[in-house]
Design an enzyme around this catalytic site. Sequence first.
Site, PDB file in Angstrom:
ATOM      1  N   GLU A  43       0.058  -3.194   4.701  1.00  0.00           N
ATOM      2  CA  GLU A  43      -0.934  -2.281   4.804  1.00  0.00           C
ATOM      3  C   GLU A  43      -1.359  -1.525   6.128  1.00  0.00           C
ATOM      4  O   GLU A  43      -1.097  -2.065   7.171  1.00  0.00           O
ATOM      5  CB  GLU A  43      -2.695  -3.049   4.487  1.00  0.00           C
ATOM      6  CG  GLU A  43      -3.136  -3.121   3.270  1.00  0.00           C
ATOM      7  CD  GLU A  43      -3.470  -1.476   2.939  1.00  0.00           C
ATOM      8  OE1 GLU A  43      -3.740  -0.916   3.705  1.00  0.00           O
ATOM      9  OE2 GLU A  43      -3.933  -1.506   1.751  1.00  0.00           O
ATOM     10  N   ASP A  44      -1.827  -0.519   6.072  1.00  0.00           N
ATOM     11  CA  ASP A  44      -1.934   0.397   7.232  1.00  0.00           C
ATOM     12  C   ASP A  44      -3.500   0.494   7.444  1.00  0.00           C
ATOM     13  O   ASP A  44      -3.894   1.342   8.595  1.00  0.00           O
ATOM     14  CB  ASP A  44      -1.362   1.725   7.250  1.00  0.00           C
ATOM     15  CG  ASP A  44      -2.284   2.776   6.323  1.00  0.00           C
ATOM     16  OD1 ASP A  44      -2.552   2.299   5.187  1.00  0.00           O
ATOM     17  OD2 ASP A  44      -2.330   4.095   6.732  1.00  0.00           O
ATOM     18  N   LYS A  94      -8.608   7.399   5.724  1.00  0.00           N
ATOM     19  CA  LYS A  94      -7.469   6.494   5.328  1.00  0.00           C
ATOM     20  C   LYS A  94      -7.675   5.213   4.613  1.00  0.00           C
ATOM     21  O   LYS A  94      -8.537   4.373   4.990  1.00  0.00           O
ATOM     22  CB  LYS A  94      -6.613   6.314   6.443  1.00  0.00           C
ATOM     23  CG  LYS A  94      -5.941   7.550   7.131  1.00  0.00           C
ATOM     24  CD  LYS A  94      -4.849   7.147   8.154  1.00  0.00           C
ATOM     25  CE  LYS A  94      -4.251   8.530   8.511  1.00  0.00           C
ATOM     26  NZ  LYS A  94      -3.472   8.105   9.766  1.00  0.00           N
ATOM     27  N   ASN A 131      -3.189   9.263  -7.433  1.00  0.00           N
ATOM     28  CA  ASN A 131      -2.055  10.097  -7.824  1.00  0.00           C
ATOM     29  C   ASN A 131      -0.626   9.294  -7.417  1.00  0.00           C
ATOM     30  O   ASN A 131       0.558   9.898  -7.457  1.00  0.00           O
ATOM     31  CB  ASN A 131      -2.110  11.243  -6.837  1.00  0.00           C
ATOM     32  CG  ASN A 131      -3.215  12.167  -7.012  1.00  0.00           C
ATOM     33  OD1 ASN A 131      -3.038  12.956  -8.277  1.00  0.00           O
ATOM     34  ND2 ASN A 131      -4.137  12.168  -6.311  1.00  0.00           N
ATOM     35  N   THR A 148       1.291  10.524   3.066  1.00  0.00           N
ATOM     36  CA  THR A 148       0.264  11.562   2.369  1.00  0.00           C
ATOM     37  C   THR A 148      -0.995  11.939   2.953  1.00  0.00           C
ATOM     38  O   THR A 148      -1.501  13.032   2.579  1.00  0.00           O
ATOM     39  CB  THR A 148      -0.112  11.072   1.024  1.00  0.00           C
ATOM     40  OG1 THR A 148      -0.562   9.567   0.994  1.00  0.00           O
ATOM     41  CG2 THR A 148       1.063  11.125   0.140  1.00  0.00           C
ATOM     42  N   LYS A 201     -10.776  -1.310  -1.830  1.00  0.00           N
ATOM     43  CA  LYS A 201     -10.620  -2.025  -0.625  1.00  0.00           C
ATOM     44  C   LYS A 201     -11.804  -1.971   0.376  1.00  0.00           C
ATOM     45  O   LYS A 201     -12.361  -1.108   0.226  1.00  0.00           O
ATOM     46  CB  LYS A 201      -9.109  -1.996   0.096  1.00  0.00           C
ATOM     47  CG  LYS A 201      -8.160  -1.990  -0.618  1.00  0.00           C
ATOM     48  CD  LYS A 201      -6.944  -1.251  -0.100  1.00  0.00           C
ATOM     49  CE  LYS A 201      -5.830  -0.964  -1.136  1.00  0.00           C
ATOM     50  NZ  LYS A 201      -4.491  -0.285  -0.575  1.00  0.00           N
ATOM     51  N   ASP A 240       0.783  -0.928   0.110  1.00  0.00           N
ATOM     52  CA  ASP A 240       0.018  -0.102   0.088  1.00  0.00           C
ATOM     53  C   ASP A 240       0.871   1.200  -0.014  1.00  0.00           C
ATOM     54  O   ASP A 240       2.148   0.942   0.333  1.00  0.00           O
ATOM     55  CB  ASP A 240      -0.800   0.099   1.178  1.00  0.00           C
ATOM     56  CG  ASP A 240      -1.583   1.000   1.444  1.00  0.00           C
ATOM     57  OD1 ASP A 240      -2.772   1.396   0.403  1.00  0.00           O
ATOM     58  OD2 ASP A 240      -1.601   1.652   2.436  1.00  0.00           O
ATOM     59  N   LEU A 241       0.501   2.352  -0.347  1.00  0.00           N
ATOM     60  CA  LEU A 241       1.388   3.521  -0.482  1.00  0.00           C
ATOM     61  C   LEU A 241       1.248   4.314   0.889  1.00  0.00           C
ATOM     62  O   LEU A 241       2.265   4.659   1.392  1.00  0.00           O
ATOM     63  CB  LEU A 241       1.085   4.451  -2.008  1.00  0.00           C
ATOM     64  CG  LEU A 241       1.843   5.659  -2.038  1.00  0.00           C
ATOM     65  CD1 LEU A 241       3.466   5.305  -2.128  1.00  0.00           C
ATOM     66  CD2 LEU A 241       1.266   6.077  -3.278  1.00  0.00           C
ATOM     67  N   ASP A 242       0.093   5.205   0.981  1.00  0.00           N
ATOM     68  CA  ASP A 242      -0.229   5.978   2.157  1.00  0.00           C
ATOM     69  C   ASP A 242      -0.264   5.473   3.562  1.00  0.00           C
ATOM     70  O   ASP A 242      -1.024   4.300   3.570  1.00  0.00           O
ATOM     71  CB  ASP A 242      -1.547   6.565   1.920  1.00  0.00           C
ATOM     72  CG  ASP A 242      -1.811   7.749   2.975  1.00  0.00           C
ATOM     73  OD1 ASP A 242      -0.973   8.199   3.592  1.00  0.00           O
ATOM     74  OD2 ASP A 242      -3.160   7.930   3.273  1.00  0.00           O
ATOM     75  N   ARG A 288     -11.336   8.437  -3.164  1.00  0.00           N
ATOM     76  CA  ARG A 288     -11.569   9.694  -3.056  1.00  0.00           C
ATOM     77  C   ARG A 288     -12.940  10.363  -2.982  1.00  0.00           C
ATOM     78  O   ARG A 288     -13.434  11.003  -2.284  1.00  0.00           O
ATOM     79  CB  ARG A 288     -10.863  10.661  -4.498  1.00  0.00           C
ATOM     80  CG  ARG A 288     -10.954  12.150  -4.420  1.00  0.00           C
ATOM     81  CD  ARG A 288     -10.587  12.565  -5.800  1.00  0.00           C
ATOM     82  NE  ARG A 288      -9.103  12.239  -6.280  1.00  0.00           N
ATOM     83  CZ  ARG A 288      -8.422  12.143  -7.289  1.00  0.00           C
ATOM     84  NH1 ARG A 288      -8.995  12.581  -8.220  1.00  0.00           N
ATOM     85  NH2 ARG A 288      -7.340  11.601  -7.414  1.00  0.00           N
ATOM     86  N   SER A 310      -2.400   0.400  -4.447  1.00  0.00           N
ATOM     87  CA  SER A 310      -2.946   1.709  -3.705  1.00  0.00           C
ATOM     88  C   SER A 310      -4.365   2.222  -4.214  1.00  0.00           C
ATOM     89  O   SER A 310      -4.353   1.882  -5.627  1.00  0.00           O
ATOM     90  CB  SER A 310      -1.958   2.792  -3.918  1.00  0.00           C
ATOM     91  OG  SER A 310      -2.375   3.870  -3.288  1.00  0.00           O
ATOM     92  N   ALA A 311      -5.090   2.679  -3.423  1.00  0.00           N
ATOM     93  CA  ALA A 311      -6.313   3.231  -3.860  1.00  0.00           C
ATOM     94  C   ALA A 311      -6.120   4.683  -4.474  1.00  0.00           C
ATOM     95  O   ALA A 311      -7.068   5.143  -5.304  1.00  0.00           O
ATOM     96  CB  ALA A 311      -7.295   3.429  -2.730  1.00  0.00           C
TER      97      ALA A 311
HETATM   98  P1  B16 Z   1      -6.474   9.856  -4.316  1.00  0.00           P
HETATM   99  P2  B16 Z   1      -3.362   4.237  -0.147  1.00  0.00           P
HETATM  100  C1  B16 Z   1      -5.373   6.368  -0.270  1.00  0.00           C
HETATM  101  O1  B16 Z   1      -3.816   5.798  -0.523  1.00  0.00           O
HETATM  102  C2  B16 Z   1      -5.522   7.187   0.812  1.00  0.00           C
HETATM  103  O2  B16 Z   1      -5.158   6.745   2.079  1.00  0.00           O
HETATM  104  C3  B16 Z   1      -6.890   7.872   0.791  1.00  0.00           C
HETATM  105  O3  B16 Z   1      -6.838   8.745   2.154  1.00  0.00           O
HETATM  106  C4  B16 Z   1      -7.111   8.479  -0.388  1.00  0.00           C
HETATM  107  O4  B16 Z   1      -8.392   8.977  -0.216  1.00  0.00           O
HETATM  108  C5  B16 Z   1      -6.956   7.483  -1.547  1.00  0.00           C
HETATM  109  O5  B16 Z   1      -5.778   6.679  -1.552  1.00  0.00           O
HETATM  110  C6  B16 Z   1      -7.245   7.988  -2.709  1.00  0.00           C
HETATM  111  O6  B16 Z   1      -6.416   8.906  -3.106  1.00  0.00           O
HETATM  112  O7  B16 Z   1      -7.193  11.042  -4.109  1.00  0.00           O
HETATM  113  O8  B16 Z   1      -5.102  10.458  -4.686  1.00  0.00           O
HETATM  114  O9  B16 Z   1      -6.847   9.174  -5.591  1.00  0.00           O
HETATM  115  O10 B16 Z   1      -3.619   4.074   1.351  1.00  0.00           O
HETATM  116  O11 B16 Z   1      -4.496   3.317  -0.681  1.00  0.00           O
HETATM  117  O12 B16 Z   1      -2.235   4.146  -0.680  1.00  0.00           O
HETATM  118 MG    MG Z   2      -2.597   3.170   3.241  1.00  0.00          MG
END
Ligand code: B16
Ligand code: MG
Length: 218
Positions: A170-171, A46, A119, A18, A146, A10-12, A50, A115-116
């Site tokens: 994963e967090d 988290k 970006n 982020t 997820k 996972d990223l964030d 979006r 990652s979700a």
């Molecule tokens: P974006 P992850 C997720 O990243 C974030 O934890 C979550 O807060 C955010 O809304 C989601 O990505 C979508 O992000 O607006 O950049 O498409 O934890 O799945 O890496």
């Molecule tokens: Mg995450």
Amino acid sequence: MGQIKACLFDLDGVIVDTAKYHYIAWKALANELGFDFTELDNERLKGVSRMASLNILLEIGGVTLSDEEKKRLAEKKNENYRTYILEMKPDEILDGAESFLKELKAKNIRIALGSASKNAMTILERLELTHLFEAIIDGTKVSEAKPDPEVFLKGADALNVEPEECVVFEDAEAGVEAALAGKMRCVGIGSPKVLGKANIVIDGLHQMDYNKLMSLQD
Ligand code: B16
Ligand code: MG
């Protein structure tokens, strides 16, 4: 469970924080709409997509909007958020993440992102980590969020390994559930109270190395 051949990240919250930039941008939007948005509220976003994040935010503020207006606000928030991530530097990589990725590469463990975020590519570029990932499955490539396992199953598929051969990092609780639903092992990063379903829970990738990874095989 099979031999461990791949790690899916996972990223964030795992590679980089982020969430703090998402928070600034969501708070600005909430304030414009006339209500406050706290750091505690931000915890609910988290790992959430979006649009799902915007829906939670609007629910907190008690605001109802048309789909068209929601789309406009989600884009506005994203433009604001991107001004922050475009300034990110490699020193924002979370402690231990880069060295663990490099150790995995040296040991021929395959690496993918799951990652979700839409970006994710921009963030990995800013952190100068893109080259360490063989496959990048992000919010632009999945239709199910997820806890659906789609993002990780696509990661395994892209690496040409079986789900049973993967370990997910994963967090978010929904991310742990996604990994387990995909029949993968999972290392939770954060609180054991929230991530208790994971095979092990650690504070961060600084507590991880190849030997510890391999101990999950037993
Ligand atoms: P974006 P992850 C997720 O990243 C974030 O934890 C979550 O807060 C955010 O809304 C989601 O990505 C979508 O992000 O607006 O950049 O498409 O934890 O799945 O890496
Ligand atoms: Mg995450």
